[in-house]
Design a protein around this motif. Structure first.
Motif, PDB file in Angstrom:
ATOM      1  N   VAL A 126       0.872  -1.032  -0.160  1.00 45.50           N
ATOM      2  CA  VAL A 126      -0.060  -0.136  -0.055  1.00 45.50           C
ATOM      3  C   VAL A 126       0.786   1.130   0.135  1.00 45.50           C
ATOM      4  N   LEU A 127       1.848   1.109   0.629  1.00 48.44           N
ATOM      5  CA  LEU A 127       2.762   2.342   0.828  1.00 48.44           C
ATOM      6  C   LEU A 127       3.724   2.558  -0.590  1.00 48.44           C
ATOM      7  N   TYR A 128       3.949   1.519  -0.965  1.00 51.28           N
ATOM      8  CA  TYR A 128       4.908   1.767  -2.359  1.00 51.28           C
ATOM      9  C   TYR A 128       4.308   1.810  -3.596  1.00 51.28           C
ATOM     10  N   VAL A 129       3.258   0.953  -3.950  1.00 42.52           N
ATOM     11  CA  VAL A 129       2.812   0.581  -5.255  1.00 42.52           C
ATOM     12  C   VAL A 129       2.374   2.253  -5.902  1.00 42.52           C
ATOM     13  N   PRO A 130       1.576   3.009  -4.890  1.00 45.65           N
ATOM     14  CA  PRO A 130       1.482   4.344  -5.687  1.00 45.65           C
ATOM     15  C   PRO A 130       2.455   5.001  -5.878  1.00 45.65           C
ATOM     16  N   GLN A 131       3.532   5.158  -5.323  1.00 47.40           N
ATOM     17  CA  GLN A 131       4.847   5.747  -5.673  1.00 47.40           C
ATOM     18  C   GLN A 131       5.863   5.311  -6.557  1.00 47.40           C
ATOM     19  N   ILE A 132       5.411   4.210  -7.465  1.00 40.66           N
ATOM     20  CA  ILE A 132       6.405   3.513  -8.319  1.00 40.66           C
ATOM     21  C   ILE A 132       6.659   4.298  -9.540  1.00 40.66           C
ATOM     22  N   PRO A 133       7.562   4.686  -9.833  1.00 42.77           N
ATOM     23  CA  PRO A 133       7.821   6.019 -10.918  1.00 42.77           C
ATOM     24  C   PRO A 133       7.370   5.146 -12.194  1.00 42.77           C
ATOM     25  N   MET A 134       7.050   5.973 -13.242  1.00 37.68           N
ATOM     26  CA  MET A 134       6.603   5.695 -14.471  1.00 37.68           C
ATOM     27  C   MET A 134       7.532   5.968 -15.540  1.00 37.68           C
ATOM     28  N   ALA A 135       8.864   6.518 -14.989  1.00 37.93           N
ATOM     29  CA  ALA A 135      10.017   6.457 -15.925  1.00 37.93           C
ATOM     30  C   ALA A 135      11.232   6.306 -15.049  1.00 37.93           C
ATOM     31  N   PHE A 136      12.318   5.704 -15.713  1.00 36.79           N
ATOM     32  CA  PHE A 136      13.536   5.617 -14.817  1.00 36.79           C
ATOM     33  C   PHE A 136      14.075   6.787 -14.462  1.00 36.79           C
ATOM     34  N   VAL A 137      14.450   6.682 -13.222  1.00 41.26           N
ATOM     35  CA  VAL A 137      15.125   7.840 -12.485  1.00 41.26           C
ATOM     36  C   VAL A 137      16.694   7.869 -13.244  1.00 41.26           C
ATOM     37  N   ASP A 138      17.090   9.135 -13.666  1.00 42.93           N
ATOM     38  CA  ASP A 138      18.230   9.063 -14.229  1.00 42.93           C
ATOM     39  C   ASP A 138      19.682   8.962 -13.209  1.00 42.93           C
ATOM     40  N   TRP A 139      19.668   7.825 -12.739  1.00 44.99           N
ATOM     41  CA  TRP A 139      20.863   7.715 -11.836  1.00 44.99           C
ATOM     42  C   TRP A 139      21.414   6.338 -12.107  1.00 44.99           C
ATOM     43  N   ASP A 140      22.614   6.109 -12.648  1.00 42.35           N
ATOM     44  CA  ASP A 140      23.014   4.896 -13.335  1.00 42.35           C
ATOM     45  C   ASP A 140      22.252   4.491 -14.626  1.00 42.35           C
ATOM     46  N   LEU A 141      21.460   5.293 -15.022  1.00 40.01           N
ATOM     47  CA  LEU A 141      20.808   4.701 -16.180  1.00 40.01           C
ATOM     48  C   LEU A 141      21.701   4.570 -17.359  1.00 40.01           C
ATOM     49  N   ILE A 142      22.591   5.171 -17.587  1.00 41.69           N
ATOM     50  CA  ILE A 142      23.517   5.115 -18.646  1.00 41.69           C
ATOM     51  C   ILE A 142      24.369   3.749 -18.235  1.00 41.69           C
ATOM     52  N   SER A 143      24.644   3.808 -17.159  1.00 42.59           N
ATOM     53  CA  SER A 143      25.689   2.741 -16.818  1.00 42.59           C
ATOM     54  C   SER A 143      24.832   1.112 -17.009  1.00 42.59           C
ATOM     55  N   TYR A 144      23.493   1.256 -16.987  1.00 43.82           N
ATOM     56  CA  TYR A 144      22.996  -0.155 -17.242  1.00 43.82           C
ATOM     57  C   TYR A 144      21.909  -0.258 -18.321  1.00 43.82           C
ATOM     58  N   ALA A 145      22.366   0.885 -19.409  1.00 45.10           N
ATOM     59  CA  ALA A 145      21.736   1.060 -20.710  1.00 45.10           C
ATOM     60  C   ALA A 145      21.878  -0.425 -21.581  1.00 45.10           C
ATOM     61  N   ARG A 146      22.962  -0.852 -21.637  1.00 42.34           N
ATOM     62  CA  ARG A 146      23.018  -2.266 -22.309  1.00 42.34           C
ATOM     63  C   ARG A 146      22.208  -3.159 -22.045  1.00 42.34           C
ATOM     64  N   VAL A 147      21.986  -3.088 -20.506  1.00 39.46           N
ATOM     65  CA  VAL A 147      21.465  -4.353 -19.767  1.00 39.46           C
ATOM     66  C   VAL A 147      19.909  -4.218 -19.932  1.00 39.46           C
ATOM     67  N   LEU A 148      19.526  -2.788 -19.681  1.00 36.52           N
ATOM     68  CA  LEU A 148      18.024  -2.746 -19.779  1.00 36.52           C
ATOM     69  C   LEU A 148      17.324  -2.666 -21.156  1.00 36.52           C
ATOM     70  N   GLY A 149      18.264  -2.399 -22.127  1.00 34.13           N
ATOM     71  CA  GLY A 149      17.842  -2.418 -23.581  1.00 34.13           C
ATOM     72  C   GLY A 149      18.137  -3.602 -24.298  1.00 34.13           C
ATOM     73  N   SER A 150      18.754  -4.708 -23.934  1.00 33.76           N
ATOM     74  CA  SER A 150      19.094  -5.698 -24.599  1.00 33.76           C
ATOM     75  C   SER A 150      17.990  -6.706 -24.762  1.00 33.76           C
ATOM     76  N   THR A 151      17.885  -7.042 -26.124  1.00 32.74           N
ATOM     77  CA  THR A 151      16.762  -7.986 -26.445  1.00 32.74           C
ATOM     78  C   THR A 151      17.342  -9.481 -26.768  1.00 32.74           C
ATOM     79  N   ASP A 152      18.668  -9.486 -26.888  1.00 32.06           N
ATOM     80  CA  ASP A 152      19.245 -10.745 -27.167  1.00 32.06           C
ATOM     81  C   ASP A 152      19.811 -11.351 -25.715  1.00 32.06           C
ATOM     82  N   TYR A 153      18.948 -12.124 -25.283  1.00 33.38           N
ATOM     83  CA  TYR A 153      18.952 -12.558 -23.821  1.00 33.38           C
ATOM     84  C   TYR A 153      20.135 -13.532 -23.649  1.00 33.38           C
ATOM     85  N   VAL A 154      20.320 -14.466 -24.457  1.00 34.79           N
ATOM     86  CA  VAL A 154      21.298 -15.375 -24.344  1.00 34.79           C
ATOM     87  C   VAL A 154      22.731 -14.957 -24.163  1.00 34.79           C
ATOM     88  N   GLN A 155      22.923 -14.155 -25.491  1.00 28.74           N
ATOM     89  CA  GLN A 155      24.102 -13.567 -25.753  1.00 28.74           C
ATOM     90  C   GLN A 155      24.532 -12.752 -24.653  1.00 28.74           C
TER      91      GLN A 155
END
Length: 600
Positions: free
Chosen positions: A29-58
Motif C-alpha cells: 500500500v505504501l509503495y505501489v502508488p509511488q512507483i515511478p513511470m520513468a527510470f530515474v536518471d541515476w546509473d541509467l547510462i551504466s545499465y543501458a546495455r542491460v536494460l535495452g538488450s533483447t538478445d537474452y542468451v548472448q
C-alpha cells in the motif's frame, strides 16, 4: 475432509502469520502508488546495455564473462544485471514500473525471510512478525526499492537470508542437503551483489551467540564447516577489487589509512541514528572532511571503541539474541563504511541503500528488545508500551511515504536532495539534466552553472590545502588531497559542456559557444563539445565555421548522427545541396526513426 483438530491447527498457523501478511500488505500500500513511470536518471547510462538488450542468451553469456566490470561499471554482479534485463519479457521493452515493482516483490520476499530467520533464531511469531514489519516499513529501504539499479541489493539480500536460514537448519539437523543449498544460495548472493562476502563472518558470530540453540557440536567444528564459505568469499573479494579498480580507476578516492577508522566510526553512528530515528532521508548525503584537530571527529571513534570494550566485558550478562542482532547490523556495513576503497566514495561516505541488509539486524534487535522489555513489565504498563510501538510504526510509515515520494521522477528526486544538501554539485548536475529532459532548458542553466561554481571553489580550496601541506611536509595527507583534486579537475570539461548545452537549448548561442570552447581547451578530443560548438556556430549564422568543426568531429566519430545531420544543415545553409543531401542520407541511415528533410 480435515478433522476438527487439523482445522484448529491450520487456523492457528494462519493466526500466527497474519501479522506478517498485514506487514506485506502495508508495504504494498505504501509503495505501489509511488512507483515511478520513468527510470530515474541515476546509473541509467551504466545499465543501458542491460536494460535495452533483447538478445537474452548472448547478454547472459557476456555478463558472466565480464569479470572486469566493463558492461555495467563497478563490481561483478551478473545475476542482478540479468534479472534487470529479463524484466523486458513482461513488456517487450524497458519499463520502469515493471522493474521497480519487481524490486518491491523482492523486498516483500526478503521481509518473509526476515521473519523466518527470526524464528530460526528462537523468536516467537509475534517477535518475528515485528522484525519483518520494522524491516519492511523502514524509510531507509525506499532507495533500494524505488531506485531501479538497486535490484542487486534486494536480490542479494533474498539469497543471503535464504542461505542464512538453511545454514541454521543444517546446524540443527546436520542435513547435507541444507548445507549444500546454503552454499549454493551464498554463491548466488555473491553473483547478485558481492558485498555479501561478509556472510561467513555473520555465521561465526551466529555460532558464538546462538550455539545453545544449535546442536552440541563444538564451535571449532562448526567454524571448519564455514571454511568453504570463507574461501568463496575470498575469491569473490579479489574479483571485486579488480573490477572496481578497472571501472573507476582514479575516480575512486583512496582514503588514507589513518583517516579510515574515523570515517568508518562516523558512518556507523550515522547509520545507527538513521535506523532508530530516520529523518532527513536523502538520495545523496554530504561528504565529510576529516579534521584530526576537532573533538567532533574523535568522539565517534572514541565512543565506538568504548562501547565495544563495555560489550565485551559484559557479554555474559547481555542477551545473546541482542548481541547476535547487533552483529548482524554491523557486519554488512563493514565493506561500505569507508574502511575499503570503492566507487561510491567519490559521491559520499554514506548512503541509505548501504543499510538494506543491515536493517535485518536492526529489525531483529528492535523486536527482541521490545519482547524482553514487554516480558518484564506489569500488564498495565505493557499496554503503554504497545501504544508506543504502534506510534513508532506509524512514524516509520509516514517517513517512508515521504521518502518514497521523492523517487517519483528525476526532477522531484534531485530537487529534494538540494533542499537537504544545497551545495551538492552532483545533485545540481543531475537536476540540470532532468530539467532538460522535462523541456525546461532555461531552468537547467542555474544548476549547471552552480555545479561549475562549486567544483571551481572546491579546486581552489584543495589547491590551497595542498600548498599548506607541502610546506608542513605532510606527504601522506598531501597525496590524499591530490587524489581528491585529480578526478574533479579531469572532469571540468564536462561541467562546461553541460552548461553549454543548457545555453544552446535555451537559444543563447553565443554563451553556449563560449562554454564549448572552454570544454575543448580542457579536452580537445571530446567530440560532443566539437559537434555542439558547430551547431552553435551555425545558429549564429557562421555556416563555414560549423562545417569545419563538424567535419573535424566526423573524422574522430564517423558514425555520429548529430554531426551528420547538422553538417547537412550547414551545407544546405551554405548552398551546397549535394553535400547536404549526402549527410542527411547518412544521418537517416544511422537513425531511421529520424525523418529526412523534405528537400533531401
Amino acid at each position: 475432509m480435515s478433522t476438527p483438530a487439523e482445522r484448529g491447527t491450520i487456523s492457528g498457523q494462519m493466526r500466527s502469520i497474519l501479522p506478517l501478511l498485514l506487514a506485506i500488505g502495508a508495504t504494498l500500500v505504501l509503495y505501489v502508488p509511488q512507483i515511478p513511470m520513468a527510470f530515474v536518471d541515476w546509473d541509467l547510462i551504466s545499465y543501458a546495455r542491460v536494460l535495452g538488450s533483447t538478445d537474452y542468451v548472448q547478454t547472459i553469456v557476456t555478463l558472466f564473462k565480464d569479470v572486469r566490470g566493463e558492461i555495467v561499471p563497478g563490481y561483478y554482479a551478473p545475476l542482478s544485471s540479468i534479472s534487470l534485463m529479463l524484466d523486458n519479457v513482461f513488456t517487450g521493452e524497458p519499463s520502469a514500473w515493471i522493474t521497480v515493482f519487481v524490486n518491491l516483490l523482492f523486498h516483500c520476499l526478503v521481509g518473509i525471510l526476515v521473519y523466518l530467520l527470526a524464528r530460526e533464531a528462537g523468536a516467537d511469531d509475534v517477535t518475528a512478525s515485528l522484525s519483518a514489519l520494522i524491516f519492511l516499513l523502514h524509510p531507509v529501504q525506499a532507495s533500494s526499492i524505488l531506485w531501479f539499479a538497486q535490484r542487486k541489493g534486494v536480490m542479494a539480500a533474498a539469497f543471503y537470508l535464504g542461505s542464512y536460514i538453511l545454514f541454521l537448519k543444517y546446524a540443527k539437523t546436520s542435513s547435507s542437503a541444507h548445507y549444500a543449498a546454503s552454499l549454493l544460495l551464498f554463491i548466488a548472493a555473491l553473483f547478485a551483489k558481492p558485498t555479501v562476502v561478509v556472510f561467513p563472518i555473520a555465521l561465526v558470530f551466529t555460532l558464538v551467540f546462538l550455539h545453545e540453540q544449535l546442536d552440541r557440536q563444538s564451535i571449532g567444528r562448526r567454524v571448519l564447516q564455514i571454511a568453504p564459505f570463507f574461501l568463496i568469499a575470498l575469491l569473490t573479494g579479489l574479483v571485486t577489487m579488480n573490477s572496481e579498480g578497472i571501472s573507476y580507476g582514479e575516480t575512486s578516492p583512496d582514503v588514507p589509512l589513518l583517516e579510515r577508522p574515523f570515517v568508518a566510526a562516523a558512518a556507523i553512528w550515522f547509520y545507527v541514528q538513521k535506523a532508530f530515528f530516520p529523518t532527513g532521508i536523502s538520495p545523496l548525503y554530504a561528504t565529510w572532511e576529516v579534521d584530526f584537530f576537532s573533538v567532533e571527529w574523535w568522539l565517534p571513534l572514541g565512543s565506538l571503541v568504548t562501547l565495544a570494550v563495555m560489550v565485551f566485558l559484559l557479554r555474559k550478562r547481555l542477551s545473546a539474541a541482542l548481541l547476535w542482532s547487533a552483529a548482524n547490523f554491523l557486519i554488512p556495513l563493514f565493506p561500505v563504511c569507508g574502511l575499503l576503497k570503492f566507487g561510491f566514495l567519490r559521491l559520499s561516505y554514506t548512503a541509505d541503500h548501504f543499510m538494506y541488509l543491515s536493517m535485518v539486524g536492526f529489525a531483529h534487535f528492535f523486536a527482541f528488545a521490545m519482547r524482553m522489555l514487554y516480558g518484564r513489565l506489569r500488564p498495565s504498563v505493557s499496554y503503554v508500551m504497545i501504544a508506543c510501538i504502534a506510534a513508532y510504526l506509524a512514524f516509520l510509515a509516514v517517513q517512508t511515504n515521504s521518502a518514497a515520494h521523492m523517487w517519483k521522477d528525476s526532477v522531484t528526486l534531485w530537487s529534494h536532495n538540494l533542499r537537504m544538501n544545497p551545495d551538492n554539485w552532483t545533485a545540481h548536475n543531475f537536476l540540470g539534466h532532468a530539467l532538460i529532459r522535462a523541456g525546461q532548458p532555461q531552468e537547467s542553466i542555474q544548476h549547471f552553472r552552480k555545479t561549475l561554481e562549486l567544483k571551481q571553489e572546491f579546486l581552489v580550496r584543495k589547491r590551497q590545502s595542498c600548498m599548506d601541506l607541502e610546506r608542513s611536509g605532510n606527504v601522506q595527507a598531501l597525496q590524499f588531497e591530490k587524489q581528491k583534486i585529480a578526478p574533479v579537475q579531469a572532469g571540468m570539461y564536462i561541467a562546461h559542456h553541460n552548461l553549454g548545452n543548457g545555453f544552446l537549448l535555451s537559444g543563447m548561442h553565443k554563451e553556449a559557444a563560449e562554454q564549448f570552447r572552454i570544454a575543448l581547451q580542457l579536452k580537445p578530443e571530446y567530440v560532443n563539445s566539437r559537434v555542439n560548438l558547430g551547431i552553435a556556430s551555425m545558429e549564429m549564422g557562421d555556416a563555414g565555421t560549423a562545417i569545419a568543426l563538424l567535419s573535424e568531429a566526423l573524422q574522430s566519430a564517423p558514425n555520429n548522427f548529430e554531426a551528420h545531420y547538422n553538417i547537412g544543415r550547414a551545407y544546405r545553409a551554405a548552398g551546397q545541396k549535394e553535400n547536404a543531401k549526402k549527410h542527411f542520407i547518412r544521418a537517416h541511415q544511422l537513425r531511421p526513426d529520424y525523418p529526412l528533410p523534405p528537400d533531401s
